[in-house]
Design a protein around this motif. Structure first.
Motif, PDB file in Angstrom:
ATOM      1  N   VAL A 268      -8.822 -31.300 -12.734  1.00 40.33           N
ATOM      2  CA  VAL A 268      -8.835 -31.625 -14.936  1.00 40.33           C
ATOM      3  C   VAL A 268      -6.959 -32.069 -14.559  1.00 40.33           C
ATOM      4  O   VAL A 268      -6.162 -31.162 -14.595  1.00 40.33           O
ATOM      5  N   LEU A 269      -7.502 -33.305 -15.707  1.00 35.91           N
ATOM      6  CA  LEU A 269      -5.910 -34.347 -15.807  1.00 35.91           C
ATOM      7  C   LEU A 269      -5.861 -34.122 -17.922  1.00 35.91           C
ATOM      8  O   LEU A 269      -7.077 -34.710 -18.570  1.00 35.91           O
ATOM      9  N   LEU A 270      -5.166 -33.545 -17.922  1.00 35.44           N
ATOM     10  CA  LEU A 270      -5.602 -33.007 -19.478  1.00 35.44           C
ATOM     11  C   LEU A 270      -3.595 -33.610 -20.215  1.00 35.44           C
ATOM     12  O   LEU A 270      -2.606 -33.756 -19.779  1.00 35.44           O
ATOM     13  N   ALA A 271      -3.490 -34.551 -20.992  1.00 33.60           N
ATOM     14  CA  ALA A 271      -2.229 -35.431 -21.713  1.00 33.60           C
ATOM     15  C   ALA A 271      -1.919 -35.199 -22.742  1.00 33.60           C
ATOM     16  O   ALA A 271      -3.595 -36.006 -23.689  1.00 33.60           O
ATOM     17  N   ARG A 283      -6.706 -19.923 -21.456  1.00 30.38           N
ATOM     18  CA  ARG A 283      -7.254 -19.264 -20.671  1.00 30.38           C
ATOM     19  C   ARG A 283      -8.203 -20.222 -19.166  1.00 30.38           C
ATOM     20  O   ARG A 283      -8.407 -19.794 -18.198  1.00 30.38           O
ATOM     21  N   ALA A 284      -9.182 -21.028 -19.976  1.00 28.96           N
ATOM     22  CA  ALA A 284      -9.779 -21.509 -19.556  1.00 28.96           C
ATOM     23  C   ALA A 284      -9.260 -22.654 -18.449  1.00 28.96           C
ATOM     24  O   ALA A 284      -9.652 -23.145 -17.306  1.00 28.96           O
ATOM     25  N   LEU A 285      -8.248 -23.050 -18.975  1.00 31.76           N
ATOM     26  CA  LEU A 285      -7.077 -24.107 -17.529  1.00 31.76           C
ATOM     27  C   LEU A 285      -6.667 -22.780 -16.501  1.00 31.76           C
ATOM     28  O   LEU A 285      -7.164 -22.962 -15.713  1.00 31.76           O
ATOM     29  N   MET A 286      -6.432 -21.796 -16.875  1.00 36.80           N
ATOM     30  CA  MET A 286      -5.947 -21.002 -15.481  1.00 36.80           C
ATOM     31  C   MET A 286      -7.227 -20.944 -15.290  1.00 36.80           C
ATOM     32  O   MET A 286      -6.670 -20.101 -13.209  1.00 36.80           O
ATOM     33  N   VAL A 293      -9.618 -25.657  -8.611  1.00 34.52           N
ATOM     34  CA  VAL A 293      -9.409 -27.067  -9.263  1.00 34.52           C
ATOM     35  C   VAL A 293      -8.014 -27.467  -9.441  1.00 34.52           C
ATOM     36  O   VAL A 293      -6.975 -26.385 -10.163  1.00 34.52           O
ATOM     37  N   ASP A 294      -8.080 -28.561  -9.166  1.00 34.01           N
ATOM     38  CA  ASP A 294      -6.285 -29.136  -9.517  1.00 34.01           C
ATOM     39  C   ASP A 294      -5.916 -29.548 -10.762  1.00 34.01           C
ATOM     40  O   ASP A 294      -6.973 -30.394 -11.125  1.00 34.01           O
ATOM     41  N   VAL A 295      -5.511 -28.808 -11.774  1.00 30.91           N
ATOM     42  CA  VAL A 295      -5.201 -28.311 -12.693  1.00 30.91           C
ATOM     43  C   VAL A 295      -4.035 -29.389 -13.386  1.00 30.91           C
ATOM     44  O   VAL A 295      -2.515 -29.191 -12.552  1.00 30.91           O
ATOM     45  N   ARG A 296      -3.981 -30.525 -13.966  1.00 26.37           N
ATOM     46  CA  ARG A 296      -2.733 -31.252 -13.906  1.00 26.37           C
ATOM     47  C   ARG A 296      -2.838 -31.343 -15.781  1.00 26.37           C
ATOM     48  O   ARG A 296      -3.228 -32.261 -16.589  1.00 26.37           O
ATOM     49  N   LEU A 297      -1.258 -30.774 -15.984  1.00 25.84           N
ATOM     50  CA  LEU A 297      -1.282 -31.016 -17.083  1.00 25.84           C
ATOM     51  C   LEU A 297       0.169 -31.866 -18.022  1.00 25.84           C
ATOM     52  O   LEU A 297       1.501 -32.252 -16.902  1.00 25.84           O
ATOM     53  N   VAL A 298       0.253 -33.426 -18.713  1.00 16.42           N
ATOM     54  CA  VAL A 298       0.794 -34.106 -19.372  1.00 16.42           C
ATOM     55  C   VAL A 298       1.596 -33.802 -20.389  1.00 16.42           C
ATOM     56  O   VAL A 298       0.638 -33.796 -20.578  1.00 16.42           O
ATOM     57  N   ILE A 299       3.267 -33.023 -20.707  1.00 16.75           N
ATOM     58  CA  ILE A 299       3.405 -33.130 -22.055  1.00 16.75           C
ATOM     59  C   ILE A 299       4.435 -33.518 -22.300  1.00 16.75           C
ATOM     60  O   ILE A 299       4.932 -33.600 -21.610  1.00 16.75           O
ATOM     61  N   GLY A 300       3.741 -34.119 -23.529  1.00 15.57           N
ATOM     62  CA  GLY A 300       4.890 -34.856 -24.229  1.00 15.57           C
ATOM     63  C   GLY A 300       6.125 -33.845 -25.079  1.00 15.57           C
ATOM     64  O   GLY A 300       6.437 -32.744 -25.276  1.00 15.57           O
ATOM     65  N   ARG A 301       7.422 -34.726 -25.549  1.00 14.36           N
ATOM     66  CA  ARG A 301       8.857 -34.015 -25.471  1.00 14.36           C
ATOM     67  C   ARG A 301       9.807 -34.745 -26.512  1.00 14.36           C
ATOM     68  O   ARG A 301       9.157 -35.993 -26.593  1.00 14.36           O
ATOM     69  N   LYS A 302      10.695 -34.300 -27.271  1.00 18.94           N
ATOM     70  CA  LYS A 302      11.022 -34.811 -27.627  1.00 18.94           C
ATOM     71  C   LYS A 302      11.497 -35.674 -28.998  1.00 18.94           C
ATOM     72  O   LYS A 302      11.577 -36.824 -29.084  1.00 18.94           O
ATOM     73  N   GLU A 303       9.741 -35.243 -29.575  1.00 14.62           N
ATOM     74  CA  GLU A 303       9.772 -35.314 -31.228  1.00 14.62           C
ATOM     75  C   GLU A 303       9.230 -34.900 -32.387  1.00 14.62           C
ATOM     76  O   GLU A 303      10.413 -34.633 -33.522  1.00 14.62           O
ATOM     77  N   GLN A 317       3.211 -18.069 -17.625  1.00 17.12           N
ATOM     78  CA  GLN A 317       1.590 -17.819 -16.943  1.00 17.12           C
ATOM     79  C   GLN A 317       0.433 -18.983 -16.071  1.00 17.12           C
ATOM     80  O   GLN A 317      -0.255 -19.143 -14.876  1.00 17.12           O
ATOM     81  N   LEU A 318       0.601 -20.388 -16.649  1.00 22.99           N
ATOM     82  CA  LEU A 318       0.165 -21.295 -16.579  1.00 22.99           C
ATOM     83  C   LEU A 318       0.276 -21.936 -14.762  1.00 22.99           C
ATOM     84  O   LEU A 318      -0.152 -22.451 -14.096  1.00 22.99           O
ATOM     85  N   LEU A 319       1.699 -22.129 -14.215  1.00 23.41           N
ATOM     86  CA  LEU A 319       2.169 -21.949 -13.112  1.00 23.41           C
ATOM     87  C   LEU A 319       2.112 -20.566 -12.201  1.00 23.41           C
ATOM     88  O   LEU A 319       1.079 -21.134 -11.134  1.00 23.41           O
ATOM     89  N   LYS A 320       2.388 -19.970 -12.290  1.00 25.68           N
ATOM     90  CA  LYS A 320       1.308 -18.519 -11.620  1.00 25.68           C
ATOM     91  C   LYS A 320       0.198 -18.689 -10.994  1.00 25.68           C
ATOM     92  O   LYS A 320      -0.603 -18.537 -10.196  1.00 25.68           O
ATOM     93  N   SER A 321      -0.763 -19.602 -12.851  1.00 21.39           N
ATOM     94  CA  SER A 321      -2.263 -19.796 -11.819  1.00 21.39           C
ATOM     95  C   SER A 321      -2.324 -21.244 -11.088  1.00 21.39           C
ATOM     96  O   SER A 321      -3.617 -21.149 -10.663  1.00 21.39           O
ATOM     97  N   GLY A 322      -1.935 -21.745 -10.607  1.00 23.44           N
ATOM     98  CA  GLY A 322      -1.490 -23.045  -9.941  1.00 23.44           C
ATOM     99  C   GLY A 322      -1.828 -24.057 -10.620  1.00 23.44           C
ATOM    100  O   GLY A 322      -2.034 -24.976 -10.182  1.00 23.44           O
TER     101      GLY A 322
END
Length: 426
Positions: A268-271, A283-286, A293-303, A317-322
């Motif tokens: 799962v790749l999500l930006a 919860r679905a992501l965790m 499943v290899d779950v990767r989040l790309v999160i924007g910043r500085k707006e 919680q997200l990190l602890k779930s992998g």
């Protein structure tokens, strides 16, 4: 669908909420897709199509700027109207200022309507955040790209073009995009929900398309290499246009995400720039990460500063779930995209926050087994590699003051959103 296929579909999706609402959008095949990864080529294609228009142009956008990106689009709309093309434009009352070019539109015969002209209007706090266009009923556009200069961010010059996406569509799905604009056009005029036309003949239900997607993946396995070409050989590519409103499609986009993530087997790749989803999506992501499943989040910043402080509260919680998390700071991340197992992808306007998922009018395109998913996947992976990775140990060792600030920012945001959504945001 065979009995076995139906049973497999039910097993895979029985934990997902709200299945009775899935018929609000449809999948259809026989479409072509062109993916844009920046505003400049997107505006060039859009103006070219408008200049070739013979009958009708309809455009809906949150932001329309009088700048180097907006003026050529405006000029093309005026040229089209001047040669007798029926041109309609919807802008948002908060996202777009009252521009002098509006007078030029009126003089040229362009019909222009403003959605919710004030912060609180007859549609409440809702905005139209969609970025849509249809030309002659033949070409449709959907994505996250506003009509604004790629390098401008509230008057400041970005170091690189804004990271964003849109698609040009051709085929049966265009009728669904046009219907959404037509409904919005009438909604603004009469102030409540217009009657909805039935889906065009030839589309399939989300259940049937999802079942084909599941069967294809089951037959081909989950190996990382060669997945997309194998999928295309087994099942027919299809597209769904998924619009969110406050009448009949309140949870449509969120459920599209939940369906795909709930069935993910490998990746799962999500930006997304504003990552503040409710508990169901988190919860679905965790759960996906916990089942390997290899779950990767790309999160924007500085707006928005409040989000820069609030979003990290969710990381624990997200990190602890992998779940793997990276913050993108190369330029302004504005794309709202995701890819699941290299077979399912989405491009659209919907952020994963309370405003987009619960209040605003949004629109996404869901692609299943289309070759453009590979290009979208590569772009997300490249952005992940260019981002600052969040390390769990470093995150847990944050100073007490920073932790407190994260807690205060998150709970302030959550309280404000619960009030705006009348308790809908969780």
């Amino acid at each position: 669908m065979t009995g076995g296929g139906r049973r497999r579909f039910d097993r895979l999706t029985q934990h997902l909420p709200g299945r009775r609402y899935w018929s609000r959008y449809r999948f259809c095949s026989g479409n072509t897709v062109r993916l844009f990864t920046a505003g400049e080529p997107y505006f060039a294609a859009l103006t070219q199509r408008i200049d070739a228009a013979q009958r009708e142009v309809a455009l809906e956008t949150y932001i329309f700027c009088d700048d180097p990106a907006g003026r050529p689009v405006s000029d093309a709309l005026i040229r089209a109207a001047s040669r007798g093309v029926h041109v309609r434009v919807i802008t948002d009352g908060v996202g777009t200022q009252r521009l002098p070019m509006f007078n030029d539109w009126q003089a040229a015969g362009i019909e222009h309507r403003i959605y919710n002209p004030h912060i609180f209007g007859r549609f409440g706090f809702s905005r139209t955040h969609r970025k849509l266009a249809v030309v002659d009923g033949e070409f449709a556009y959907c994505g996250g790209i506003n009509v604004v200069d790629d390098y401008d961010q509230n008057g400041a010059r970005l170091p690189y073009a804004r990271w964003d996406f849109a698609v040009e569509l051709q085929g049966p799905v265009v009728a669904d995009v046009l219907e959404a604009i037509d409904v919005q056009w009438e909604r603004i005029r009469i102030g409540h929900r217009p009657a909805l036309a039935p889906p065009a003949v030839g589309g399939s239900t989300p259940q049937a398309a999802t079942a084909r997607f599941v069967r294809a993946r089951s037959s081909a396995g989950t190996a990382a290499s060669g997945r997309s070409s194998d999928m295309r050989a087994i099942a027919e590519p299809c597209i769904a246009f998924v619009a969110r409103d406050n009448f009949v499609n309140r949870r449509a986009i969120e459920r599209a995400y939940l369906t795909a993530i709930g069935q993910a087997r490998s990746e799962v790749l999500l930006a997304n720039p504003y990552f503040m989803p409710g508990r169901k999506l988190r919860r679905a992501l965790m759960l996906a990460a916990q089942r390997g499943v290899d779950v990767r989040l790309v999160i924007g910043r500085k707006e928005f500063a409040v989000l820069d402080y609030a979003v990290p509260f969710l990381y624990r919680q997200l990190l602890k779930s992998g779940v793997k998390i990276a913050e993108y700071e190369k330029t302004m991340l504005h794309g709202k995209v995701a890819v699941v197992d290299s077979n399912w992808g989405t491009v659209g306007s919907s952020n994963l926050d309370a405003l987009s998922l619960m209040l605003n009018n949004e629109a996404n395109v869901v692609l299943v087994l289309h070759p453009e998913i590979d290009q979208l996947r590569d772009a997300i992976l490249a952005a992940f590699d260019e981002s600052r990775r969040i390390d769990e140990k470093h995150y847990e060792s944050r100073p007490a003051g920073e932790r407190l600030l994260n807690w205060v920012a998150y709970n302030t945001y959550r309280l404000a959103m619960k009030l705006l959504t009348v308790g809908g945001y969780d």
